[in-house]
Design a protein around this motif. Structure first.
Motif, short mmCIF file in Angstrom:
data_model
loop_
_atom_site.label_atom_id
_atom_site.label_comp_id
_atom_site.label_asym_id
_atom_site.label_seq_id
_atom_site.Cartn_x
_atom_site.Cartn_y
_atom_site.Cartn_z
N CYS A 79 45.30 9.43 16.25
CA CYS A 79 45.82 9.43 17.62
C CYS A 79 46.28 10.81 18.03
O CYS A 79 46.72 11.60 17.20
N LYS A 80 46.21 11.08 19.32
CA LYS A 80 46.79 12.28 19.92
C LYS A 80 47.78 11.82 20.97
O LYS A 80 47.55 10.84 21.68
N GLY A 81 48.90 12.53 21.03
CA GLY A 81 49.91 12.15 22.00
C GLY A 81 50.92 13.24 22.23
O GLY A 81 50.70 14.40 21.86
N LYS A 82 52.06 12.85 22.83
CA LYS A 82 53.10 13.81 23.18
C LYS A 82 54.46 13.20 22.87
O LYS A 82 54.70 12.03 23.18
N VAL A 83 55.33 14.00 22.27
CA VAL A 83 56.69 13.56 21.95
C VAL A 83 57.47 13.39 23.25
O VAL A 83 57.51 14.28 24.09
N VAL A 84 58.10 12.21 23.41
CA VAL A 84 58.88 11.94 24.62
C VAL A 84 60.38 11.84 24.35
O VAL A 84 61.19 12.00 25.26
N ARG A 85 60.76 11.60 23.08
CA ARG A 85 62.19 11.45 22.77
C ARG A 85 62.42 11.74 21.29
O ARG A 85 61.59 11.41 20.46
N VAL A 86 63.56 12.37 21.00
CA VAL A 86 63.96 12.64 19.63
C VAL A 86 65.42 12.22 19.50
O VAL A 86 66.24 12.55 20.34
N GLU A 87 65.74 11.46 18.44
CA GLU A 87 67.12 11.01 18.24
C GLU A 87 67.43 10.93 16.75
O GLU A 87 66.53 10.82 15.92
N GLY A 88 68.71 11.02 16.42
CA GLY A 88 69.13 10.89 15.02
C GLY A 88 68.75 9.53 14.49
O GLY A 88 68.94 8.53 15.16
N GLY A 89 68.20 9.51 13.28
CA GLY A 89 67.75 8.24 12.73
C GLY A 89 68.55 7.78 11.53
O GLY A 89 68.30 6.72 10.98
N GLY A 90 69.52 8.57 11.08
CA GLY A 90 70.31 8.19 9.92
C GLY A 90 69.63 8.59 8.62
O GLY A 90 68.43 8.84 8.58
#
Length: 109
Positions: A79-90
């Protein structure tokens, strides 16, 4: 068995799957990271990695969909795509959400 998260805002089903995924992106040079999915849908993916990938970054990733999703044999998908959100995952991991812009099924060779 896959768990399906219900969310009224979502147009497609999201499958809460823990699958290994190889992610490639370009940020001052080409980087490749091993990651694990949190959930997958026809239009997007969320995965855990050990360091953040910038929102807006173009990414390419390959994963193998298991038989419980495909209802046949396992299928590898690039797949090809674009990052839309980044958050702490623990646990030292970062959750990265991306939209899928295009994909192709890979042969088993």
């Amino acid at each position: 068995m896959a768990e399906v998260e219900q969310d009224n805002k979502r147009a497609t089903r999201r499958f809460a799957l823990r699958l290994p995924v190889s992610v490639t992106y370009n940020e001052d040079g080409v980087h490749e990271k091993s990651a694990q999915t949190r959930d997958v849908s026809a239009r997007g993916i969320c995965f855990y990695v050990d360091s953040a990938i910038a929102a807006g970054a173009n990414i390419e990733f390959t994963l193998t969909l298991p038989p419980e999703i495909t209802l046949t044999e396992s299928i590898r998908v690039r797949c090809k795509g674009k990052v839309v959100r980044v958050e702490g995952g623990g646990e030292g991991k970062v959750a990265v959400a991306a939209v899928i812009d295009e994909y192709e099924f890979l042969s088993e060779s």
